[in-house]
Design a protein around this motif. Sequence first.
Motif, PDB file in Angstrom:
ATOM      1  N   TRP A   8      16.790  28.254  45.051  1.00  0.00           N
ATOM      2  CA  TRP A   8      17.942  28.984  44.649  1.00  0.00           C
ATOM      3  C   TRP A   8      18.706  29.366  45.890  1.00  0.00           C
ATOM      4  CZ3 TRP A   8      17.512  32.635  47.662  1.00  0.00           C
ATOM      5  CH2 TRP A   8      16.265  33.112  47.962  1.00  0.00           C
ATOM      6  N   CYS A   9      19.941  29.484  45.769  1.00  0.00           N
ATOM      7  CA  CYS A   9      20.734  29.740  46.952  1.00  0.00           C
ATOM      8  C   CYS A   9      21.712  30.859  46.698  1.00  0.00           C
ATOM      9  CB  CYS A   9      21.485  28.493  47.370  1.00  0.00           C
ATOM     10  SG  CYS A   9      22.086  27.552  45.999  1.00  0.00           S
ATOM     11  N   VAL A  10      21.821  31.792  47.635  1.00  0.00           N
ATOM     12  CA  VAL A  10      22.836  32.833  47.534  1.00  0.00           C
ATOM     13  C   VAL A  10      24.066  32.317  48.261  1.00  0.00           C
ATOM     14  CG1 VAL A  10      23.417  35.202  48.124  1.00  0.00           C
ATOM     15  CG2 VAL A  10      21.092  34.625  47.488  1.00  0.00           C
ATOM     16  N   LEU A  11      25.064  31.945  47.514  1.00  0.00           N
ATOM     17  CA  LEU A  11      26.233  31.305  48.111  1.00  0.00           C
ATOM     18  C   LEU A  11      27.180  32.363  48.652  1.00  0.00           C
ATOM     19  CD1 LEU A  11      26.824  28.576  45.414  1.00  0.00           C
ATOM     20  CD2 LEU A  11      25.461  28.475  47.490  1.00  0.00           C
ATOM     21  N   LEU A  12      26.889  32.778  49.859  1.00  0.00           N
ATOM     22  CA  LEU A  12      27.603  33.911  50.433  1.00  0.00           C
ATOM     23  C   LEU A  12      29.068  33.602  50.723  1.00  0.00           C
ATOM     24  CD1 LEU A  12      24.818  35.101  52.856  1.00  0.00           C
ATOM     25  CD2 LEU A  12      25.459  36.065  50.666  1.00  0.00           C
ATOM     26  N   SER A  13      29.399  32.324  50.784  1.00  0.00           N
ATOM     27  CA  SER A  13      30.783  31.980  51.105  1.00  0.00           C
ATOM     28  C   SER A  13      31.719  32.092  49.911  1.00  0.00           C
ATOM     29  CB  SER A  13      30.842  30.550  51.649  1.00  0.00           C
ATOM     30  OG  SER A  13      30.410  29.653  50.664  1.00  0.00           O
ATOM     31  N   LEU A 280      17.176  37.913  50.627  1.00  0.00           N
ATOM     32  CA  LEU A 280      16.668  37.498  51.937  1.00  0.00           C
ATOM     33  C   LEU A 280      16.353  36.011  51.962  1.00  0.00           C
ATOM     34  CD1 LEU A 280      14.220  40.418  52.835  1.00  0.00           C
ATOM     35  CD2 LEU A 280      16.563  40.068  53.621  1.00  0.00           C
ATOM     36  N   ALA A 281      15.742  35.544  50.875  1.00  0.00           N
ATOM     37  CA  ALA A 281      15.317  34.150  50.835  1.00  0.00           C
ATOM     38  C   ALA A 281      16.513  33.197  50.868  1.00  0.00           C
ATOM     39  CB  ALA A 281      14.466  33.903  49.598  1.00  0.00           C
ATOM     40  N   GLY A 282      17.594  33.579  50.188  1.00  0.00           N
ATOM     41  CA  GLY A 282      18.782  32.740  50.213  1.00  0.00           C
ATOM     42  C   GLY A 282      19.354  32.612  51.608  1.00  0.00           C
ATOM     43  N   ILE A 283      19.297  33.704  52.352  1.00  0.00           N
ATOM     44  CA  ILE A 283      19.772  33.684  53.737  1.00  0.00           C
ATOM     45  C   ILE A 283      18.896  32.757  54.577  1.00  0.00           C
ATOM     46  CG2 ILE A 283      20.040  35.080  55.826  1.00  0.00           C
ATOM     47  CD1 ILE A 283      20.786  37.425  53.904  1.00  0.00           C
ATOM     48  N   GLN A 285      17.039  30.219  53.502  1.00  0.00           N
ATOM     49  CA  GLN A 285      17.176  28.830  53.070  1.00  0.00           C
ATOM     50  C   GLN A 285      18.413  28.170  53.647  1.00  0.00           C
ATOM     51  OE1 GLN A 285      16.204  27.837  48.949  1.00  0.00           O
ATOM     52  NE2 GLN A 285      18.145  26.767  48.794  1.00  0.00           N
ATOM     53  N   TYR A 286      19.481  28.929  53.783  1.00  0.00           N
ATOM     54  CA  TYR A 286      20.732  28.373  54.292  1.00  0.00           C
ATOM     55  C   TYR A 286      21.103  28.946  55.650  1.00  0.00           C
ATOM     56  CZ  TYR A 286      21.363  26.080  49.871  1.00  0.00           C
ATOM     57  OH  TYR A 286      21.181  25.259  48.774  1.00  0.00           O
ATOM     58  N   ASN A 287      20.130  29.348  56.422  1.00  0.00           N
ATOM     59  CA  ASN A 287      20.402  29.983  57.705  1.00  0.00           C
ATOM     60  C   ASN A 287      21.269  29.101  58.602  1.00  0.00           C
ATOM     61  OD1 ASN A 287      19.723  32.224  59.640  1.00  0.00           O
ATOM     62  ND2 ASN A 287      18.966  30.481  60.823  1.00  0.00           N
ATOM     63  N   ASN A 288      22.402  29.668  59.014  1.00  0.00           N
ATOM     64  CA  ASN A 288      23.319  28.976  59.931  1.00  0.00           C
ATOM     65  C   ASN A 288      23.673  27.570  59.458  1.00  0.00           C
ATOM     66  OD1 ASN A 288      23.365  31.180  61.575  1.00  0.00           O
ATOM     67  ND2 ASN A 288      21.972  30.348  63.112  1.00  0.00           N
ATOM     68  N   GLU A 289      23.861  27.406  58.148  1.00  0.00           N
ATOM     69  CA  GLU A 289      24.243  26.082  57.656  1.00  0.00           C
ATOM     70  C   GLU A 289      25.540  25.675  58.333  1.00  0.00           C
ATOM     71  OE1 GLU A 289      24.885  26.135  53.505  1.00  0.00           O
ATOM     72  OE2 GLU A 289      26.110  27.940  53.524  1.00  0.00           O
ATOM     73  N   ASN A 290      25.597  24.442  58.773  1.00  0.00           N
ATOM     74  CA  ASN A 290      26.714  24.055  59.625  1.00  0.00           C
ATOM     75  C   ASN A 290      27.989  23.721  58.860  1.00  0.00           C
ATOM     76  OD1 ASN A 290      25.688  21.613  58.586  1.00  0.00           O
ATOM     77  ND2 ASN A 290      26.596  20.484  60.283  1.00  0.00           N
ATOM     78  N   ARG A 291      28.022  24.000  57.558  1.00  0.00           N
ATOM     79  CA  ARG A 291      29.294  23.842  56.845  1.00  0.00           C
ATOM     80  C   ARG A 291      30.090  25.131  56.858  1.00  0.00           C
ATOM     81  NH1 ARG A 291      29.368  25.592  51.334  1.00  0.00           N
ATOM     82  NH2 ARG A 291      27.368  26.410  50.677  1.00  0.00           N
ATOM     83  N   GLN A 292      29.506  26.226  57.348  1.00  0.00           N
ATOM     84  CA  GLN A 292      30.203  27.501  57.419  1.00  0.00           C
ATOM     85  C   GLN A 292      30.441  27.881  58.876  1.00  0.00           C
ATOM     86  OE1 GLN A 292      27.773  30.352  55.417  1.00  0.00           O
ATOM     87  NE2 GLN A 292      28.659  29.929  53.426  1.00  0.00           N
ATOM     88  N   GLU A 293      31.390  28.771  59.080  1.00  0.00           N
ATOM     89  CA  GLU A 293      31.529  29.384  60.391  1.00  0.00           C
ATOM     90  C   GLU A 293      30.409  30.389  60.521  1.00  0.00           C
ATOM     91  OE1 GLU A 293      33.420  28.515  62.651  1.00  0.00           O
ATOM     92  OE2 GLU A 293      35.080  27.433  61.731  1.00  0.00           O
ATOM     93  N   THR A 294      29.436  30.116  61.362  1.00  0.00           N
ATOM     94  CA  THR A 294      28.223  30.918  61.374  1.00  0.00           C
ATOM     95  C   THR A 294      28.462  32.356  61.823  1.00  0.00           C
ATOM     96  OG1 THR A 294      27.737  30.108  63.610  1.00  0.00           O
ATOM     97  CG2 THR A 294      26.754  28.919  61.764  1.00  0.00           C
ATOM     98  N   GLU A 296      30.593  34.209  60.615  1.00  0.00           N
ATOM     99  CA  GLU A 296      31.007  34.947  59.438  1.00  0.00           C
ATOM    100  C   GLU A 296      29.860  35.088  58.426  1.00  0.00           C
ATOM    101  OE1 GLU A 296      34.357  33.011  57.779  1.00  0.00           O
ATOM    102  OE2 GLU A 296      35.642  33.348  59.522  1.00  0.00           O
ATOM    103  N   ALA A 297      28.789  34.367  58.632  1.00  0.00           N
ATOM    104  CA  ALA A 297      27.697  34.365  57.671  1.00  0.00           C
ATOM    105  C   ALA A 297      26.631  35.375  58.067  1.00  0.00           C
ATOM    106  CB  ALA A 297      27.085  32.969  57.586  1.00  0.00           C
ATOM    107  N   ILE A 298      25.959  35.894  57.060  1.00  0.00           N
ATOM    108  CA  ILE A 298      24.796  36.741  57.304  1.00  0.00           C
ATOM    109  C   ILE A 298      23.612  35.814  57.499  1.00  0.00           C
ATOM    110  CG2 ILE A 298      23.334  38.568  56.385  1.00  0.00           C
ATOM    111  CD1 ILE A 298      25.666  39.412  54.609  1.00  0.00           C
ATOM    112  N   ASN A 299      23.075  35.784  58.703  1.00  0.00           N
ATOM    113  CA  ASN A 299      21.959  34.895  58.978  1.00  0.00           C
ATOM    114  C   ASN A 299      20.684  35.687  59.263  1.00  0.00           C
ATOM    115  OD1 ASN A 299      22.296  35.849  61.624  1.00  0.00           O
ATOM    116  ND2 ASN A 299      23.523  34.074  62.230  1.00  0.00           N
TER     117      ASN A 299
END
Length: 496
Positions: A8-13, A280-283, A285-294, A296-299
């Motif tokens: 599952w993913c928390v789509l923070l964007s 926490l787990a969603g963060i 799983q997608y830690n510093n995903e390179n499709r986002q400006e990192t 701006e993301a909660i990592n």
Amino acid sequence: MDLRSVCWCVLLSVLLSSYAEARRLFFRGRQFGGMLGSPRRGTNVTINVPDEYFEQQLDHFNPTEARTFQQRYFTNASFHLPGGPVFLMIGGEAAANPAWVLEGQWINYAQKYHALCFMLEHRFYGLSRPTKNIDTKYLRTLSSEQALSDLANFIEAMTIKYELPPNTKWIAFGGSYPGSLAAWLRAKFPHLVEGAVSASAPLLAKADFKEYYRVVKDDLSLYNSSCVSSLREANHGLRTLLKTPMGQETVNIMFRLCDPIDVLISNDVSALYDTLAMNLAGIAQYNNENRQETNEAINLNVVCKVMVNESIGTPVHRYAAITNMILEQSGVMCLDYKYDSLISDLSEVDWESDYAEGARQWFYQTCTEFGFYQTSSLTIDIFGNEFPLDFFVQQCADVFGKMFNKEQLMRGIRRTNINYGAMNQRASRIVYVHGSLDPWHALGITKTLDLQSPAIYIRGTAHCADMFASLPSDPPQLQYARKIIDSLIGLWLVEK
């Protein structure tokens, strides 16, 4: 690719504007198998790719069933040269995103090898609607087996439509659950598919996916040795607060709950713990995903800095601060955790409901084929046994009916593993790619079992990182992994 991904993913964007949207996002995070998001690094971009449809069989395994439906797909023929290969991106547990036929690392490969590119939407998701609604009685033709036969039919249909030579080579691509489908497609239909790039794919169906939070725990430890102990203390503090009326009111305020917590409703308490853990787990799983400006993301780095910052207050105050950061970035006023509201939403059967994009459908697949429920069973020292397997199985029965019980779930999982081979894959020309931070690697192949189907395990990267278009800031190990994938594709295309 969890009961609530599966990833599952928390789509923070994604910016939300209503409580209904908050619930939809929340479920997507908990339920989807690590769903692959958009390849774009921005949200306000126009995508000019027309919808196309072809006639698909409703039931591939019933020769007396003549009904068909219109299945959606997208095409990019801009790189194709006569005699070139065909690349097929497999859709998964949500509406197919047409941006994927324009961007992503596979498009870079397509340019290099002059490939014709297709993306096929999974049946019952998005606009590929085989039935008048998604009532349980209609979902019987929703399965990975039907989806694989859809793909085989699609290959035959496009071969005819584009008058492709009989020796044209097809390469399948997929990430998360579609990554599993890519591997299984190559194994089941080797005469149609020459090779497969299987990214972040869970190949072992499992009801109690307790290893998920073990990886999350390890991820947090990598960033700060005190982060896990602080999280443990936070959950202990939460448990203490919930024992008294005054403490419960404190929890309502601290965590900005949409509805006051009632500790007499055990499913609500489990849902609250599950929701907070998934944040926490969603963060992770997608830690510093390179499709986002990192920036701006909660990592994970941000999370651990908050969790060890004593100036914020006790560990439970810091845990609440993480939740508030996520709510604020998502534009949501409060945290909707209520069990009954989730069950009610998942019980909606109209195609126009908020959950018709894929939430109810994927939940059905987890209840009948995969499980993938991220429980607290292995990390009881941190979360307590607050969301065990029975908590998730109960949801199957509450949404689809009493017959969807643990016995049926186990039969379905056993059937899936026998049908596809679980971790004992023997098909050639498949590359299995996983990131060490991605909890889904615990159900995938991370060590090479056969030199013809190598595994690539990328240290320090998260879910499906190799699928997004390369950036100069990508770590060397990710850049190297893409070079290996590129070389393998080139090798498959010249092999006889």
